[in-house]
Design a protein around this motif. Structure first.
Motif, PDB file in Angstrom:
ATOM      1  N   GLU A   1       6.500 -13.593   7.858  1.00 42.06           N
ATOM      2  CA  GLU A   1       6.118 -13.966   6.477  1.00 42.06           C
ATOM      3  C   GLU A   1       4.767 -13.723   6.074  1.00 42.06           C
ATOM      4  OE1 GLU A   1       4.409 -18.528   4.711  1.00 42.06           O
ATOM      5  OE2 GLU A   1       5.041 -18.336   6.937  1.00 42.06           O
ATOM      6  N   ILE A   2       4.170 -13.138   6.931  1.00 43.44           N
ATOM      7  CA  ILE A   2       2.856 -11.996   6.350  1.00 43.44           C
ATOM      8  C   ILE A   2       3.082 -10.652   5.638  1.00 43.44           C
ATOM      9  CG2 ILE A   2       1.417 -10.294   7.126  1.00 43.44           C
ATOM     10  CD1 ILE A   2       0.487 -13.912   8.758  1.00 43.44           C
ATOM     11  N   ILE A   3       4.255 -10.146   6.418  1.00 45.26           N
ATOM     12  CA  ILE A   3       5.290  -8.630   6.073  1.00 45.26           C
ATOM     13  C   ILE A   3       5.916  -9.206   4.968  1.00 45.26           C
ATOM     14  CG2 ILE A   3       6.975  -7.262   6.257  1.00 45.26           C
ATOM     15  CD1 ILE A   3       6.136  -7.396   9.253  1.00 45.26           C
ATOM     16  N   CYS A   4       7.092 -10.314   4.951  1.00 42.63           N
ATOM     17  CA  CYS A   4       7.775 -10.779   3.817  1.00 42.63           C
ATOM     18  C   CYS A   4       6.480 -10.703   1.935  1.00 42.63           C
ATOM     19  CB  CYS A   4       8.072 -11.673   3.727  1.00 42.63           C
ATOM     20  SG  CYS A   4       9.459 -11.693   4.889  1.00 42.63           S
ATOM     21  N   TRP A   5       4.947 -11.203   2.486  1.00 38.81           N
ATOM     22  CA  TRP A   5       4.275 -11.946   1.541  1.00 38.81           C
ATOM     23  C   TRP A   5       4.089 -10.779   0.751  1.00 38.81           C
ATOM     24  CZ3 TRP A   5      -0.468 -11.136   1.302  1.00 38.81           C
ATOM     25  CH2 TRP A   5      -1.741 -11.713   0.153  1.00 38.81           C
ATOM     26  N   LEU A   6       4.027  -9.591   1.945  1.00 41.28           N
ATOM     27  CA  LEU A   6       3.006  -8.452   1.121  1.00 41.28           C
ATOM     28  C   LEU A   6       3.714  -7.922   0.400  1.00 41.28           C
ATOM     29  CD1 LEU A   6      -0.372  -6.688   1.261  1.00 41.28           C
ATOM     30  CD2 LEU A   6       0.851  -6.065   3.427  1.00 41.28           C
ATOM     31  N   THR A   7       4.979  -7.521   0.943  1.00 42.76           N
ATOM     32  CA  THR A   7       6.209  -6.374  -0.039  1.00 42.76           C
ATOM     33  C   THR A   7       6.518  -6.640  -0.641  1.00 42.76           C
ATOM     34  OG1 THR A   7       7.451  -6.458   1.453  1.00 42.76           O
ATOM     35  CG2 THR A   7       5.164  -4.813   2.903  1.00 42.76           C
ATOM     36  N   GLY A   8       7.201  -8.511  -1.348  1.00 45.44           N
ATOM     37  CA  GLY A   8       8.683  -8.566  -1.866  1.00 45.44           C
ATOM     38  C   GLY A   8       9.749  -8.928  -1.245  1.00 45.44           C
ATOM     39  N   TYR A   9       9.896  -8.125   0.262  1.00 44.45           N
ATOM     40  CA  TYR A   9      11.242  -7.679   0.728  1.00 44.45           C
ATOM     41  C   TYR A   9      11.061  -9.455   1.343  1.00 44.45           C
ATOM     42  CZ  TYR A   9      10.903  -2.943   1.531  1.00 44.45           C
ATOM     43  OH  TYR A   9      10.650  -1.510   1.377  1.00 44.45           O
TER      44      TYR A   9
ATOM     45  N   GLU B   1       5.769   5.335   5.159  1.00 41.89           N
ATOM     46  CA  GLU B   1       5.760   5.814   3.077  1.00 41.89           C
ATOM     47  C   GLU B   1       6.756   5.228   3.085  1.00 41.89           C
ATOM     48  OE1 GLU B   1       4.460   9.721   1.081  1.00 41.89           O
ATOM     49  OE2 GLU B   1       5.813  10.353   3.108  1.00 41.89           O
ATOM     50  N   THR B   2       7.977   5.195   3.050  1.00 47.66           N
ATOM     51  CA  THR B   2       9.016   4.763   2.641  1.00 47.66           C
ATOM     52  C   THR B   2       9.395   3.426   2.649  1.00 47.66           C
ATOM     53  OG1 THR B   2      10.352   6.939   4.064  1.00 47.66           O
ATOM     54  CG2 THR B   2      11.903   4.765   2.875  1.00 47.66           C
ATOM     55  N   PHE B   3       8.859   2.586   3.372  1.00 46.98           N
ATOM     56  CA  PHE B   3       8.984   1.203   3.377  1.00 46.98           C
ATOM     57  C   PHE B   3       7.574   0.292   2.452  1.00 46.98           C
ATOM     58  CE2 PHE B   3       6.447  -2.994   5.444  1.00 46.98           C
ATOM     59  CZ  PHE B   3       8.030  -3.491   5.187  1.00 46.98           C
ATOM     60  N   PHE B   4       6.723   0.918   2.770  1.00 47.63           N
ATOM     61  CA  PHE B   4       5.630   0.949   1.541  1.00 47.63           C
ATOM     62  C   PHE B   4       6.446   1.111  -0.554  1.00 47.63           C
ATOM     63  CE2 PHE B   4       2.500  -0.451   4.865  1.00 47.63           C
ATOM     64  CZ  PHE B   4       2.678  -1.962   3.850  1.00 47.63           C
ATOM     65  N   ARG B   5       6.782   2.357  -0.598  1.00 46.62           N
ATOM     66  CA  ARG B   5       7.038   3.168  -1.608  1.00 46.62           C
ATOM     67  C   ARG B   5       8.919   2.275  -1.637  1.00 46.62           C
ATOM     68  NH1 ARG B   5       3.908   6.923  -2.758  1.00 46.62           N
ATOM     69  NH2 ARG B   5       3.361   9.066  -1.458  1.00 46.62           N
ATOM     70  N   GLN B   6       9.185   1.797  -1.555  1.00 49.26           N
ATOM     71  CA  GLN B   6      10.026   1.544  -1.639  1.00 49.26           C
ATOM     72  C   GLN B   6      10.413  -0.122  -2.286  1.00 49.26           C
ATOM     73  OE1 GLN B   6      13.366   1.897   0.753  1.00 49.26           O
ATOM     74  NE2 GLN B   6      13.948   4.802  -0.256  1.00 49.26           N
ATOM     75  N   ALA B   7       8.987  -1.413  -1.547  1.00 48.76           N
ATOM     76  CA  ALA B   7       8.602  -2.386  -1.318  1.00 48.76           C
ATOM     77  C   ALA B   7       8.645  -3.019  -3.249  1.00 48.76           C
ATOM     78  CB  ALA B   7       6.881  -2.682  -0.544  1.00 48.76           C
ATOM     79  N   PRO B   8       9.475  -4.075  -2.232  1.00 41.38           N
ATOM     80  CA  PRO B   8       9.829  -4.325  -3.868  1.00 41.38           C
ATOM     81  C   PRO B   8       8.840  -4.399  -5.150  1.00 41.38           C
ATOM     82  CG  PRO B   8      10.912  -5.754  -2.246  1.00 41.38           C
ATOM     83  CD  PRO B   8      10.613  -4.615  -1.842  1.00 41.38           C
TER      84      PRO B   8
ATOM     85  N   ILE C   1       4.184  -5.651  -3.743  1.00 45.73           N
ATOM     86  CA  ILE C   1       3.211  -5.714  -3.252  1.00 45.73           C
ATOM     87  C   ILE C   1       2.407  -6.853  -3.934  1.00 45.73           C
ATOM     88  CG2 ILE C   1       1.152  -4.870  -2.711  1.00 45.73           C
ATOM     89  CD1 ILE C   1       3.321  -3.076  -1.389  1.00 45.73           C
ATOM     90  N   HIS C   2       1.949  -7.573  -3.454  1.00 48.30           N
ATOM     91  CA  HIS C   2       1.990  -9.166  -3.745  1.00 48.30           C
ATOM     92  C   HIS C   2       0.657  -8.907  -4.685  1.00 48.30           C
ATOM     93  CE1 HIS C   2       0.523 -13.383  -3.415  1.00 48.30           C
ATOM     94  NE2 HIS C   2       1.894 -13.640  -3.586  1.00 48.30           N
ATOM     95  N   PRO C   3       0.433  -9.536  -5.833  1.00 51.16           N
ATOM     96  CA  PRO C   3      -1.122  -9.150  -6.108  1.00 51.16           C
ATOM     97  C   PRO C   3      -2.347  -9.804  -5.935  1.00 51.16           C
ATOM     98  CG  PRO C   3       0.508 -10.852  -7.854  1.00 51.16           C
ATOM     99  CD  PRO C   3       1.521 -10.425  -6.122  1.00 51.16           C
ATOM    100  N   ASN C   4      -2.238 -10.899  -5.279  1.00 52.23           N
ATOM    101  CA  ASN C   4      -3.283 -10.928  -4.250  1.00 52.23           C
ATOM    102  C   ASN C   4      -3.959 -10.373  -3.257  1.00 52.23           C
ATOM    103  OD1 ASN C   4      -4.135 -13.227  -6.110  1.00 52.23           O
ATOM    104  ND2 ASN C   4      -3.271 -15.047  -4.564  1.00 52.23           N
ATOM    105  N   ALA C   5      -2.726  -8.998  -2.830  1.00 54.55           N
ATOM    106  CA  ALA C   5      -3.150  -8.392  -1.628  1.00 54.55           C
ATOM    107  C   ALA C   5      -4.639  -7.064  -1.903  1.00 54.55           C
ATOM    108  CB  ALA C   5      -2.362  -6.871  -1.228  1.00 54.55           C
ATOM    109  N   SER C   6      -5.179  -6.981  -3.294  1.00 59.12           N
ATOM    110  CA  SER C   6      -6.318  -6.786  -3.613  1.00 59.12           C
ATOM    111  C   SER C   6      -7.826  -7.699  -3.297  1.00 59.12           C
ATOM    112  CB  SER C   6      -6.317  -6.795  -5.291  1.00 59.12           C
ATOM    113  OG  SER C   6      -6.678  -7.626  -5.976  1.00 59.12           O
ATOM    114  N   LYS C   7      -7.559  -9.137  -2.415  1.00 58.45           N
ATOM    115  CA  LYS C   7      -8.293  -9.710  -2.419  1.00 58.45           C
ATOM    116  C   LYS C   7      -8.139  -9.843  -0.597  1.00 58.45           C
ATOM    117  CE  LYS C   7      -6.926 -13.341  -5.858  1.00 58.45           C
ATOM    118  NZ  LYS C   7      -7.371 -14.921  -5.836  1.00 58.45           N
TER     119      LYS C   7
END
Length: 117
Positions: A35-43, A59-66, A68-74
């Motif tokens: 759930e955490i991984i999906c929340w952060l990445t949008g996958y 690198e690929t995982f995050f570059r292709q992530a649908p 990144i959750h807008p609240n990640a900056s928190k």
């Protein structure tokens, strides 16, 4: 940060069991890690499952992530000796965000707080 290249090339599937192990040792679940991984990445869950069956690196995982959750900056605090909000390399920062969230899970924080709701 000197380990950027090493972090870029690390396999998501190779690190995932450590995330799950850390969570489960503290009474948390694989589902919460997912759930955490999906929340952060949008996958989605199915996409995550496919990634974990492949050899995709961070690198690929995050570059292709649908998305990144807008609240990640928190996500703030120190992980591996670095203040996550000050990491300049965007891929390394996202990996450390994930590390920090898994850390919070293992420390017993509620999912609501972890997911910055």
């Amino acid at each position: 940060m000197k380990n950027s290249e090493k972090i870029y090339k690390m396999s998501v599937a190779g690190v995932y069991p450590y995330y799950v192990g850390k969570a489960e040792r503290k009474g948390r679940s694989r589902e919460e890690v997912d759930e955490i991984i999906c929340w952060l990445t949008g996958y989605g869950k199915d996409e995550l499952k496919a990634i974990l069956e492949s050899d995709i690196n961070f690198e690929t995982f995050f570059r292709q992530a649908p998305e990144i959750h807008p609240n990640a900056s928190k996500i703030k605090g120190i992980i591996c000796g670095y203040r996550v909000e000050e990491i300049e390399d965007e891929i390394v920062q996202k990996v450390r965000y994930l590390d920090k969230l898994i850390d919070e899970l293992a420390k017993g924080k509620s999912m609501e707080k972890i997911l910055r709701k």
